[in-house]
Design a protein around this motif. Structure first.
Motif, mmCIF file in Angstrom:
data_model
loop_
_atom_site.group_PDB
_atom_site.id
_atom_site.type_symbol
_atom_site.label_atom_id
_atom_site.label_comp_id
_atom_site.label_asym_id
_atom_site.label_seq_id
_atom_site.Cartn_x
_atom_site.Cartn_y
_atom_site.Cartn_z
ATOM 1 N N ASN A 1 7.671 9.792 13.077
ATOM 2 C CA ASN A 1 8.218 10.028 11.730
ATOM 3 C C ASN A 1 8.636 8.730 11.043
ATOM 4 O OD1 ASN A 1 7.932 12.838 12.247
ATOM 5 N ND2 ASN A 1 9.894 12.798 13.340
ATOM 6 N N SER A 2 7.860 7.664 11.284
ATOM 7 C CA SER A 2 8.118 6.376 10.633
ATOM 8 C C SER A 2 7.097 6.144 9.522
ATOM 9 C CB SER A 2 8.006 5.223 11.638
ATOM 10 O OG SER A 2 9.017 5.299 12.613
ATOM 11 N N ALA A 3 7.549 5.482 8.466
ATOM 12 C CA ALA A 3 6.628 5.014 7.426
ATOM 13 C C ALA A 3 6.036 3.691 7.879
ATOM 14 C CB ALA A 3 7.367 4.833 6.107
ATOM 15 N N VAL A 4 4.733 3.538 7.703
ATOM 16 C CA VAL A 4 4.040 2.310 8.094
ATOM 17 C C VAL A 4 3.328 1.781 6.846
ATOM 18 C CG1 VAL A 4 2.366 1.274 9.652
ATOM 19 C CG2 VAL A 4 3.742 3.216 10.430
ATOM 20 N N GLY B 1 0.819 -1.192 0.000
ATOM 21 C CA GLY B 1 0.000 0.000 0.000
ATOM 22 C C GLY B 1 0.862 1.254 0.000
ATOM 23 N N ILE B 2 0.257 2.392 -0.358
ATOM 24 C CA ILE B 2 0.960 3.672 -0.243
ATOM 25 C C ILE B 2 1.300 3.882 1.229
ATOM 26 C CG2 ILE B 2 0.759 6.167 -0.546
ATOM 27 C CD1 ILE B 2 -1.177 5.614 -2.831
ATOM 28 N N PRO B 3 2.548 4.210 1.555
ATOM 29 C CA PRO B 3 2.945 4.296 2.963
ATOM 30 C C PRO B 3 2.107 5.282 3.777
ATOM 31 C CG PRO B 3 4.880 4.296 1.556
ATOM 32 C CD PRO B 3 3.693 4.427 0.649
ATOM 33 N N HIS B 4 1.657 4.796 4.931
ATOM 34 C CA HIS B 4 1.104 5.685 5.943
ATOM 35 C C HIS B 4 2.280 6.287 6.707
ATOM 36 C CE1 HIS B 4 -3.259 4.140 6.031
ATOM 37 N NE2 HIS B 4 -2.662 3.556 5.001
ATOM 38 N N TYR B 5 1.982 7.204 7.601
ATOM 39 C CA TYR B 5 3.061 7.923 8.295
ATOM 40 C C TYR B 5 2.577 8.304 9.683
ATOM 41 C CZ TYR B 5 6.867 11.388 8.823
ATOM 42 O OH TYR B 5 7.971 12.104 9.234
ATOM 43 N N ILE B 6 3.405 8.049 10.683
ATOM 44 C CA ILE B 6 3.063 8.408 12.057
ATOM 45 C C ILE B 6 3.967 9.548 12.512
ATOM 46 C CG2 ILE B 6 4.536 6.525 12.959
ATOM 47 C CD1 ILE B 6 2.556 6.419 15.352
ATOM 48 N N GLU B 7 3.383 10.579 13.056
ATOM 49 C CA GLU B 7 4.129 11.790 13.413
ATOM 50 C C GLU B 7 4.451 11.865 14.902
ATOM 51 O OE1 GLU B 7 1.286 14.542 11.806
ATOM 52 O OE2 GLU B 7 2.458 14.798 9.965
#
Length: 444
Positions: free
Chosen positions: A312-315, A293-299
């Motif tokens: 700031n990780s790609a999930v 999937g298109i990467p989600h992102y956690i801030e």
């Protein structure tokens, strides 16, 4: 990867726990330099962070691709998939030794989006507009590949003024904005004022909600997400069906019993053709158009089940990994539509419910679920049902030692954001004497 953490979710449960239940934390997008800041000028929707702008654009995009609008456009979608069958019929007559159906499937998907956005269509695969879009889309997807975004992983690289790739991105962005900008101009200049999505978006400019550059990049998002994914799905399903004549036989029996041979399948037949629906669901699981999937992102930092998930990780949702999970799908390497018999709900409904009841994950998960899911499901229904109503799909590969065609190798794929099978060849044999009459009868 460089300075970024990438967390890959290959568990349906973990994907549901993070992307659905904690969607408020895991619904942003990576602030990647090339794609978001440079290529799209932060004007698109797909790469938009989970912020006020996203919340402003979401209802606008749902207005274009949501269930109500798709229903209103059902007649033009119906007609386009009749034309697709006509094109495949003509190709099957003109090319005796088999052909690769990819371009015909691409043309149908492209025309749906072009009709929705600009209120016009492209006549055939030899049309210069089709060839230009095909080449443009290839180069566009090439730019957003991870391997071409090293500046996102090693930030120092983006500051080198001599960065040739950066200059290419700027050049491509100008081409992109000129290409889709011409669509906006076409709609503005249309004296007939034909209704279309771009016209609706232009009204948002008058209301002060969007500007024209927003429209250009939102149009790019709609074309990019709504063309290759559908045509790739159908291209995979054709190959899987060619390898599994016993599945075709069951589908043919169902269609002859429910629909008969005097008309094409329609949207209203959906509740009564469960095996066709099962083929579509299995196609999306067994050989879907995306592996990741298109990467989600956690801030912000998070904790899950004893794991620390840094800010700031790609999930990333590992769609292929979940689809090949033997605990979830028995014998996952088998193309077996029967596993989905008894599931009557559409994927759009299942995707928002309990993860254990989901049919597949091809449309993503959580709050960034594919906006075009309703359109995709309708196209797949008409594409698969009409293909099987009209034709028997025969594998046209060279013969093996046993005298039978060598099975199409579905483990080989052309990898990218959209995943395609290696080129193959099939023969489409009309199933009954009414096929030509029904396909070309304009009164139907």
């Amino acid at each position: 990867m460089g300075q970024q953490y990438w967390i890959i979710l290959t568990s349906d449960k973990v994907a549901a726990e993070l992307l659905q239940k904690r969607g408020g934390k895991y619904s942003s997008r990576m602030p990647n330099y090339y794609f978001y800041q440079v290529l799209s000028r932060s004007k698109g929707f797909i790469g938009c962070s989970y912020n006020e702008r996203y919340r402003k654009l979401t209802p606008i995009m749902h207005g274009i691709l949501g269930q109500r609008n798709v229903k209103e456009k059902s007649d033009l979608i119906d007609l386009e998939y009749r034309i697709l069958m006509q094109n495949l019929y003509q190709a099957s007559i003109n090319i005796n030794d088999g052909f690769y159906p990819k371009k015909y499937l691409q043309l149908a998907a492209l025309n749906i989006i072009t009709l929705i956005c600009v209120a016009r269509r492209i006549e055939n695969i030899e049309d210069s507009s089709f060839k230009y879009f095909e080449n443009f889309q290839k180069s566009h997807l090439e730019f957003v590949k991870v391997t071409n975004r090293l500046g996102d992983f090693f930030p120092i690289l983006k500051w080198f003024s001599g960065n040739k790739f950066y200059n290419k991105v700027i050049e491509h962005r100008n081409t992109l904005e000129s290409f889709y900008g011409s669509f906006v101009k076409e709609v503005k200049d249309d004296k007939e004022k034909k209704p279309c999505a771009i016209r609706d978006l232009l009204n948002k400019v008058d209301e002060g909600i969007l500007d024209e550059l927003d429209i250009v990049h939102m149009t790019d998002n709609i074309f990019s997400a709504g063309t290759d994914t559908i045509s790739a799905s159908l291209t995979w399903i054709v190959a899987a069906l060619a390898n599994n004549p016993q599945v075709q036989s069951k589908a043919h029996e169902e269609l002859d019993r429910v629909v008969g041979q005097s008309r094409l399948p329609t949207i209203s037949d959906e509740p009564n053709i469960p095996y066709i629906r099962a083929i579509i669901k299995e196609g999306q699981r067994y050989c879907g158009p995306t592996h990741l999937g298109i990467p989600h992102y956690i801030e912000e930092d998070d904790e899950y089940n004893g794991y620390h998930i840094p800010a700031n990780s790609a999930v990333v949702l590992n769609i292929y990994g979940i689809h090949m999970d033997e605990k979830r799908y028995e014998n996952p390497k088998e193309f077996k539509p029967e596993r989905f018999l008894g599931i009557t709900e559409r994927s759009a409904i299942l995707a928002n419910g309990n993860y254990e009841n989901r049919d597949h994950f091809s449309f993503g998960a959580g709050r960034r679920l594919c906006t075009g899911i309703h359109l995709a499901e309708l196209e797949l229904l008409l594409g698969v049902s009409r293909l099987l109503w009209s034709f028997k799909i025969e594998n046209a590969s060279p013969l093996g030692k046993d005298g039978k065609p060598i099975p199409i190798n579905l483990d080989k794929a052309r990898l990218g954001i959209t995943v395609w099978p290696e080129e193959y060849h099939v023969k489409l044999v009309k199933r009954h004497d009414n096929v030509e009459k029904i396909l070309f009868d304009i009164s139907q």
